[in-house]
Design a protein around this motif. Structure first.
Motif, PDB file in Angstrom:
ATOM      1  N   GLU A  33      69.561  44.896  72.627  1.00  0.00           N
ATOM      2  CA  GLU A  33      68.794  46.081  72.960  1.00  0.00           C
ATOM      3  C   GLU A  33      68.798  47.060  71.799  1.00  0.00           C
ATOM      4  OE1 GLU A  33      70.344  48.960  75.918  1.00  0.00           O
ATOM      5  OE2 GLU A  33      72.042  47.599  76.065  1.00  0.00           O
ATOM      6  N   ALA A  34      67.839  48.005  71.851  1.00  0.00           N
ATOM      7  CA  ALA A  34      67.737  49.020  70.808  1.00  0.00           C
ATOM      8  C   ALA A  34      67.218  50.315  71.414  1.00  0.00           C
ATOM      9  CB  ALA A  34      66.797  48.558  69.704  1.00  0.00           C
ATOM     10  N   VAL A  35      67.716  51.439  70.889  1.00  0.00           N
ATOM     11  CA  VAL A  35      67.241  52.757  71.296  1.00  0.00           C
ATOM     12  C   VAL A  35      66.762  53.472  70.032  1.00  0.00           C
ATOM     13  CG1 VAL A  35      67.848  54.996  72.282  1.00  0.00           C
ATOM     14  CG2 VAL A  35      68.794  52.902  73.272  1.00  0.00           C
ATOM     15  N   TYR A  36      65.498  53.868  70.057  1.00  0.00           N
ATOM     16  CA  TYR A  36      64.899  54.597  68.947  1.00  0.00           C
ATOM     17  C   TYR A  36      64.699  56.032  69.388  1.00  0.00           C
ATOM     18  CZ  TYR A  36      61.222  55.935  65.540  1.00  0.00           C
ATOM     19  OH  TYR A  36      60.478  56.581  64.580  1.00  0.00           O
ATOM     20  N   ASP A  37      65.459  56.955  68.775  1.00  0.00           N
ATOM     21  CA  ASP A  37      65.310  58.386  69.028  1.00  0.00           C
ATOM     22  C   ASP A  37      64.280  58.880  68.018  1.00  0.00           C
ATOM     23  OD1 ASP A  37      65.523  61.210  68.951  1.00  0.00           O
ATOM     24  OD2 ASP A  37      67.594  61.121  69.662  1.00  0.00           O
ATOM     25  N   VAL A  38      63.053  59.117  68.483  1.00  0.00           N
ATOM     26  CA  VAL A  38      61.943  59.441  67.600  1.00  0.00           C
ATOM     27  C   VAL A  38      62.184  60.761  66.868  1.00  0.00           C
ATOM     28  CG1 VAL A  38      59.457  59.892  67.481  1.00  0.00           C
ATOM     29  CG2 VAL A  38      60.336  58.131  69.024  1.00  0.00           C
ATOM     30  N   SER A  83      59.565  66.496  78.401  1.00  0.00           N
ATOM     31  CA  SER A  83      59.232  67.031  79.727  1.00  0.00           C
ATOM     32  C   SER A  83      58.130  68.078  79.665  1.00  0.00           C
ATOM     33  CB  SER A  83      60.481  67.619  80.387  1.00  0.00           C
ATOM     34  OG  SER A  83      61.024  68.628  79.573  1.00  0.00           O
ATOM     35  N   ASP A  84      58.039  68.798  78.551  1.00  0.00           N
ATOM     36  CA  ASP A  84      57.009  69.831  78.442  1.00  0.00           C
ATOM     37  C   ASP A  84      55.714  69.334  77.798  1.00  0.00           C
ATOM     38  OD1 ASP A  84      58.392  69.480  76.078  1.00  0.00           O
ATOM     39  OD2 ASP A  84      58.162  71.552  75.437  1.00  0.00           O
ATOM     40  N   LYS A  85      55.793  68.198  77.085  1.00  0.00           N
ATOM     41  CA  LYS A  85      54.611  67.628  76.432  1.00  0.00           C
ATOM     42  C   LYS A  85      54.558  66.140  76.754  1.00  0.00           C
ATOM     43  CE  LYS A  85      55.090  70.578  72.387  1.00  0.00           C
ATOM     44  NZ  LYS A  85      55.332  70.557  70.960  1.00  0.00           N
ATOM     45  N   ARG A  86      53.774  65.763  77.732  1.00  0.00           N
ATOM     46  CA  ARG A  86      53.703  64.358  78.154  1.00  0.00           C
ATOM     47  C   ARG A  86      53.135  63.431  77.078  1.00  0.00           C
ATOM     48  NH1 ARG A  86      57.276  63.922  81.982  1.00  0.00           N
ATOM     49  NH2 ARG A  86      56.796  65.076  83.855  1.00  0.00           N
ATOM     50  N   SER A  87      52.547  63.997  76.043  1.00  0.00           N
ATOM     51  CA  SER A  87      51.992  63.156  74.984  1.00  0.00           C
ATOM     52  C   SER A  87      52.992  62.919  73.853  1.00  0.00           C
ATOM     53  CB  SER A  87      50.722  63.785  74.425  1.00  0.00           C
ATOM     54  OG  SER A  87      51.025  65.037  73.849  1.00  0.00           O
ATOM     55  N   GLU A  88      54.141  63.607  73.875  1.00  0.00           N
ATOM     56  CA  GLU A  88      55.143  63.486  72.809  1.00  0.00           C
ATOM     57  C   GLU A  88      56.238  62.509  73.215  1.00  0.00           C
ATOM     58  OE1 GLU A  88      58.559  66.165  70.673  1.00  0.00           O
ATOM     59  OE2 GLU A  88      56.740  67.191  71.348  1.00  0.00           O
ATOM     60  N   ILE A  89      56.344  61.408  72.472  1.00  0.00           N
ATOM     61  CA  ILE A  89      57.377  60.404  72.731  1.00  0.00           C
ATOM     62  C   ILE A  89      58.691  60.905  72.146  1.00  0.00           C
ATOM     63  CG2 ILE A  89      58.152  58.054  72.242  1.00  0.00           C
ATOM     64  CD1 ILE A  89      55.186  57.276  72.066  1.00  0.00           C
ATOM     65  N   THR A  90      59.759  60.885  72.966  1.00  0.00           N
ATOM     66  CA  THR A  90      61.067  61.324  72.485  1.00  0.00           C
ATOM     67  C   THR A  90      62.003  60.150  72.204  1.00  0.00           C
ATOM     68  OG1 THR A  90      61.889  61.567  74.740  1.00  0.00           O
ATOM     69  CG2 THR A  90      60.942  63.522  73.687  1.00  0.00           C
ATOM     70  N   ARG A  91      61.869  59.082  73.019  1.00  0.00           N
ATOM     71  CA  ARG A  91      62.819  57.978  72.890  1.00  0.00           C
ATOM     72  C   ARG A  91      62.178  56.684  73.366  1.00  0.00           C
ATOM     73  NH1 ARG A  91      67.400  56.600  76.580  1.00  0.00           N
ATOM     74  NH2 ARG A  91      66.525  58.244  77.871  1.00  0.00           N
ATOM     75  N   LEU A  92      62.531  55.578  72.689  1.00  0.00           N
ATOM     76  CA  LEU A  92      62.122  54.239  73.098  1.00  0.00           C
ATOM     77  C   LEU A  92      63.381  53.423  73.357  1.00  0.00           C
ATOM     78  CD1 LEU A  92      59.453  53.498  70.321  1.00  0.00           C
ATOM     79  CD2 LEU A  92      59.021  54.365  72.615  1.00  0.00           C
ATOM     80  N   HIS A  93      63.427  52.713  74.486  1.00  0.00           N
ATOM     81  CA  HIS A  93      64.573  51.866  74.814  1.00  0.00           C
ATOM     82  C   HIS A  93      64.055  50.448  75.023  1.00  0.00           C
ATOM     83  CE1 HIS A  93      67.982  50.674  77.768  1.00  0.00           C
ATOM     84  NE2 HIS A  93      68.214  50.229  76.558  1.00  0.00           N
TER      85      HIS A  93
END
Length: 163
Positions: free
Chosen positions: A108-113, A80-90
């Motif tokens: 399905e898969a969830v990747y918590d970066v 939320s504070d850095k729009r360029s930082e990916i936190t999670r992929l679903h």
């Protein structure tokens, strides 16, 4: 008599797939460098600036180092504070995760970066060489390669020299 039963039981354990409720395994090939760039390609992209979410659709391919993932759709969540930082992929819609030595498929898969973990759910199938494992949920720590398969796990281990 006891020896005969014991050896028969051992032979059956090696010959038939193993059915267990949860199994820890080494996913040495399923490792990722959390600092490597994440590249995503797809047929289309829809971005919502307010929610900090992007949805890639159609023939989605994700690459990070030696790890490759394919899916029908991929939701990307940003900090939320850095729009360029990916936190999670679903990823949804028939997910395939491939490394140089292993491959996994799931619904399905969830990747918590940030945590460096992947959780795959729904008819999970993992292939490591000639060995195959299936279950309902696969949880892998991509930093260490340690993982757990849960939910009616079925494992087929092929001993060296078997056909």
């Amino acid at each position: 008599m006891f020896r005969a039963r014991f050896f028969t039981a051992c032979a059956m354990a090696v010959s038939f797939p193993v059915l267990v409720m949860a199994q820890s395994v080494d996913f040495g090939g399923l490792r990722a460098d959390k600092t490597a760039p994440v590249e995503v390609t797809a047929d289309s992209l829809n971005v919502n600036q307010e929610s900090g979410q992007a949805v890639f659709s159609g023939n989605v391919e994700v690459t990070q180092g030696d790890m490759h993932m394919k899916a029908a759709e991929l939701e990307v969540f940003y900090a939320s504070d850095k729009r360029s930082e990916i936190t999670r992929l679903h990823a949804t819609g028939g997910v395939t995760l491939v490394s140089p030595t292993e491959a996994a498929e799931a619904e399905e898969a969830v990747y918590d970066v940030k945590a460096g973990t992947v959780v795959m759910t729904g008819n999970v199938l993992l292939t490591q060489g000639d060995n195959v494992m299936s279950g309902n949920k696969l949880n892998v720590d991509l930093s260490t390669g340690a993982g757990t398969m849960d939910g009616r796990v079925r494992t087929l281990l092929k001993p060296a020299g078997s056909k």
